[in-house]
Design an enzyme around this catalytic site. Structure first.
Site, mmCIF file in Angstrom:
data_model
loop_
_atom_site.group_PDB
_atom_site.id
_atom_site.type_symbol
_atom_site.label_atom_id
_atom_site.label_comp_id
_atom_site.label_asym_id
_atom_site.label_seq_id
_atom_site.Cartn_x
_atom_site.Cartn_y
_atom_site.Cartn_z
ATOM 1 N N GLU A 281 3.434 2.691 -4.711
ATOM 2 C CA GLU A 281 4.490 1.773 -4.265
ATOM 3 C C GLU A 281 5.108 0.991 -5.426
ATOM 4 O OE1 GLU A 281 1.582 2.069 -2.742
ATOM 5 O OE2 GLU A 281 1.951 2.474 -0.617
ATOM 6 N N PHE B 33 -6.423 -3.637 10.856
ATOM 7 C CA PHE B 33 -6.414 -2.670 9.763
ATOM 8 C C PHE B 33 -5.077 -2.746 9.007
ATOM 9 C CE2 PHE B 33 -5.542 1.731 8.232
ATOM 10 C CZ PHE B 33 -6.497 1.734 7.225
ATOM 11 N N GLN B 34 -5.165 -2.898 7.724
ATOM 12 C CA GLN B 34 -4.006 -3.004 6.839
ATOM 13 C C GLN B 34 -3.081 -4.154 7.199
ATOM 14 O OE1 GLN B 34 -2.286 0.992 6.377
ATOM 15 N NE2 GLN B 34 -3.679 1.333 4.662
ATOM 16 N N LYS C 130 5.146 -3.241 13.785
ATOM 17 C CA LYS C 130 5.253 -1.880 14.310
ATOM 18 C C LYS C 130 5.886 -1.869 15.705
ATOM 19 C CE LYS C 130 2.561 2.386 14.153
ATOM 20 N NZ LYS C 130 1.246 2.972 13.826
ATOM 21 N N MET D 90 1.988 -4.360 -29.484
ATOM 22 C CA MET D 90 2.418 -5.748 -29.627
ATOM 23 C C MET D 90 1.221 -6.682 -29.661
ATOM 24 S SD MET D 90 5.017 -7.584 -30.199
ATOM 25 C CE MET D 90 6.672 -7.255 -29.583
#
Lengths: 599, 183
Positions: free
Chosen positions: A73, A135-136, A185, A497
């Site tokens: 993602e 869940f999630q 959802k 760096m």
């Protein structure tokens, strides 16, 4: 039900005289149709449980809305950023709830600091499960709150069109920024009477403040009377599509023009008044002479600490005129004697009416003289080194020599500063880099987004061996979409760096910066992407040519000097006027070592 | 100079806006000393009263960052001297002591407090006033024994008339506030 007016007061549907045709569709379809209504044609994303209804609806619109499947993602949000910054349009990404949403956060934060217009859509668990640790389920609204310009949780289908309309309006208007819309959802599967109305104003939001006429007059008077004016321009010029207005203004007053990192490419690099880049690794003349100008004219920039260095020693002698769209940026770091708040596309032409035509030849000569010093001490050696190993700068020089005018996308670290210093730009929106957040791993996915936005322009990603490994999986997108992005890995086998800072400021104690790298060629082979490794200088020019001429994606790994440093540098805590031109100049007794740098 | 600043932040009614407002303060590590939220004189517009201790320059910067929030209509701040402040304090004591000691009645009378609720078990006393007044009552009642004590934190209203009441046209305010912020 009153949800629509809660989201946006501009959406009072009952007031519409001709009632638009409504249709009853699912929330998921409404999401897709809303995106289409906003003119979106490509979105970047990754599916998962809570966003599956929307992905299902997407299948019915494949011809109108292309979905690019990333490999993580973070890749989706960086790609959306690259898309937005190359095109000027809103970038859109989509992810599922929980980990899908949290994986977006780094990119959203990056977009927030660099004012990039994004609409991020995340799935969320069913509304009745909110707050149950389902869940999630994660409260992405609270997590994203400090890094979004606006965010909103949609819990019923009827809210979708207004929420998305407001999201696009907020993301792209005024000072742009990322917006997140979290959609449960149930809202995706329920049906609604769909009608889409573009959002054009919000009562609590004033994206384009009208410039104050008195401030404009004061600004004009200061600029007209300046003997040593210096113009600092930033990304505001690009974001406001004001490059033409800016150049007219700049040429009228005849002042030297210096760019912030994000302002690069707003004007052509070879413009006679362009004197280089500001900041820690910028050019010698504009940094040093910041403390000698009499009027400092800041246009669409925010005086980031990487630009100003120590504020106590920053342009104290100068009168500061600040042109800025975001009132909260004025007087934040540097006191503005005159602040003109507004969109520079509007304020600069208004200012022009009161400006005298001018030139400052003697003052410009001072810049040229200091530029000669920098050329002699640094630039010459950088671009045509007498060392055995290849320098990062000569790779950028070689790219310039091909005159392909690519969109250059960088990662973060030494190669980024070198690319910003040496890449030559003809067109606006030709440099895409993570400026404010300094996100390693930005380059590859952002280059993908830029290429989707501008398929007709060459896109070259310049990335270090460290940063490329943070998002290297996105090579899969190049493979799947046969996307001709060119990736140059400048491999010094170090987090360069950080290593440079360790050398200069930490007694050469190289903690955790040496990298044992994989065979990047074999990785590219694994993805079926053409590749080549360059170790000899003689080979470099032809290898770059082969890369640019290759019809598809290409990975060019250039082995560069391990111990090379980026100079000049302003030691943290020092004044902009005290720029170090080389290792011998460095005073290692600095007060401030705590800052984070990246490789 | 660090002073008490009273912010009045006017916002639309949207879930999460309080978090956005408090985050502007917590981001710079400021503790919120008092906070109250209510619907303002303008229907649908909420007033968040936030009290913090900070420098004037910080207050100015934060007010602009508050106004930057999309749902915030206007943010203004004033020092204590420019505000009229009140707070409500409630004290619970055992009723037994109430009945037995006239002292309690004397304390209540002396502090201009009043009895809000009373039964055979407990008595709730209410005091409206300034912080030091409610504290003084607490100190006196402590001799008898305070079972529970709660203070609302101050609510404040501005003294000057310069800030006209909220106009029905909210956008006017935002335009006005942002443009003149620095002149």
């Amino acid at each position: 039900m009153n949800t629509v007016s809660m989201i946006s007061d501009a959406m009072n549907l009952s007031e519409t005289k001709v009632l638009p045709v409504t249709e009853t569709i699912s929330g998921s379809q409404a999401i897709i149709k809303s995106l289409l209504a906003e003119g979106v044609s490509q979105i970047f994303g990754y599916p998962g449980g809570a966003i599956m209804p929307t992905y299902d609806a997407l299948m019915d619109f494949e011809n109108q809305l292309e979905h690019i499947l990333v490999r993580h993602e973070q890749g989706a949000v960086h790609a959306a950023q690259g898309y937005a910054r190359a095109s000027g349009d809103v970038g859109v990404c989509i992810a599922t709830s929980g980990p899908g949403a949290t994986n977006l956060i780094t990119g959203i934060a990056d977009a927030y600091l660099d004012s990039t217009p994004l609409v991020c859509i995340t799935g969320q668990v069913f509304a009745h499960l909110l707050g149950t640790d389902a869940f999630q389920e994660i409260d992405i609204l609270d997590i994203s709150m400090p890094v979004t310009k606006w965010n909103y949780k949609v819990t019923q289908a009827s809210e979708i069109p207004a929420a998305i309309a407001k999201a696009f309006y907020v993301a792209k208007s005024g000072r742009p920024g990322p917006v997140l819309i979290d959609i449960t959802k149930n809202a995706q599967v329920e049906s609604l009477d769909f009608v889409y109305q573009v959002c054009r104003n919000l009562s609590s939001y004033q994206p384009y403040p009208r410039p104050n006429q008195m401030a404009l007059a004061q600004a004009a008077s200061l600029i007209n009377s300046a003997k040593k004016p210096l113009v600092l321009f930033g990304q505001g010029v690009i974001l406001g599509s004001a490059d033409t207005e800016f150049l007219k203004f700049a040429e009228r007053i005849g002042a030297p023009l210096a760019s912030t990192v994000l302002g690069l490419s707003a004007i052509p690099t070879d413009h006679p008044q362009y004197v280089g880049m500001l900041g820690m690794h910028g050019n010698y003349a504009p940094n040093k002479l910041t403390n000698e100008c009499d009027v400092l004219i800041a246009v669409g920039m925010r005086f980031d600490d990487r630009v100003t260095s120590n504020l106590e020693f920053y342009a104290k002698q100068a009168q500061v005129v600040h042109f800025e769209i975001d009132p909260s940026e004025v007087n934040k770091n540097v006191h503005a004697d005159v602040a003109v708040i507004g969109d520079v596309k509007q304020t600069l032409p208004e200012l022009m009416k009161q400006l005298d035509s001018n030139e400052h030849l003697a003052w410009m000569t001072e810049f040229n003289e200091l530029h000669q010093v920098e050329t002699k001490k640094i630039i010459q050696q950088d671009l045509s080194p007498n060392t055995k190993e290849i320098n990062m700068a000569e790779v950028i020089g070689g790219l310039n020599d091909l005159h392909e005018n690519p969109i250059v996308v960088t990662d973060v670290g030494q190669h980024q500063m070198v690319a910003c210093r040496y890449a030559e730009f003809e067109k606006t929106r030709s440099l895409i880099t993570s400026g404010g957040l300094g996100t390693m791993g930005f380059c590859l996915p952002a280059a993908i987004g830029a290429k989707f936005a501008c398929p007709d322009r060459p896109v070259v990603g310049i990335v270090g061996d460290g940063g490329v490994q943070m998002t290297i999986q996105e090579l899969g997108v190049l493979m799947q979409h046969k996307l001709p992005v060119k990736v140059i890995i400048l491999n010094n086998q170090f987090l360069g760096m950080v290593r440079q800072w360790q050398e200069l400021y930490f007694d050469k104690r190289y903690a955790a910066t040496k990298m044992n790298n994989p065979n990047f060629g074999m990785i590219a082979d694994g993805y079926g992407i053409a590749n080549h490794q360059v170790t000899d200088r003689e080979e470099l020019a032809s290898a770059l040519k082969v890369m640019m001429d290759h019809p598809g994606a290409y990975v060019l790994e250039v082995m560069v000097a391990q111990q090379d440093n980026v100079f000049p540098i302003i030691t943290p805590g020092a004044s902009v006027a005290d720029m170090n031109l080389g290792p011998l100049d460095i005073n290692t007794n600095t007060e401030e070592h705590e800052e984070r740098v990246d490789g | 100079m660090v002073e008490n600043y009273n912010f009045a932040v006017f916002s639309n009614d949207q879930a999460g806006i309080l978090n956005r407002i408090t985050a502007v303060f917590s981001r710079v590590n400021l503790n919120i000393e008092a906070l109250s939220v209510c619907e303002s004189e303008q229907s649908g517009v909420f007033r968040h009263s936030v009290q913090v201790r900070c420098e004037h320059a910080t207050a100015l910067r934060l007010s602009k960052q508050l106004e930057r929030q999309i749902e915030v209509i206007k943010a203004e701040f004033q020092v204590d001297d420019d505000m009229i402040q009140q707070e409500v304090a409630l004290y619970k004591i055992a009723s037994k002591s109430m009945l037995e000691q006239t002292l309690t009645e004397q304390i209540i009378h002396r502090h201009h407090a009043r009895i809000l609720s009373m039964n055979s078990e407990y008595t709730v006393i209410e005091k409206t006033g300034k912080r030091d007044e409610s504290q003084a009552l607490f100190d006196d009642l402590s001799v008898i024994g305070v079972l529970e004590f709660v203070r609302s934190g101050p609510v404040s209203i501005s003294k000057p008339m310069a800030n006209d009441a909220m106009s029905s046209d909210m956008s006017f305010f935002k335009q006005h506030a942002t443009c003149d912020a620095d002149h």
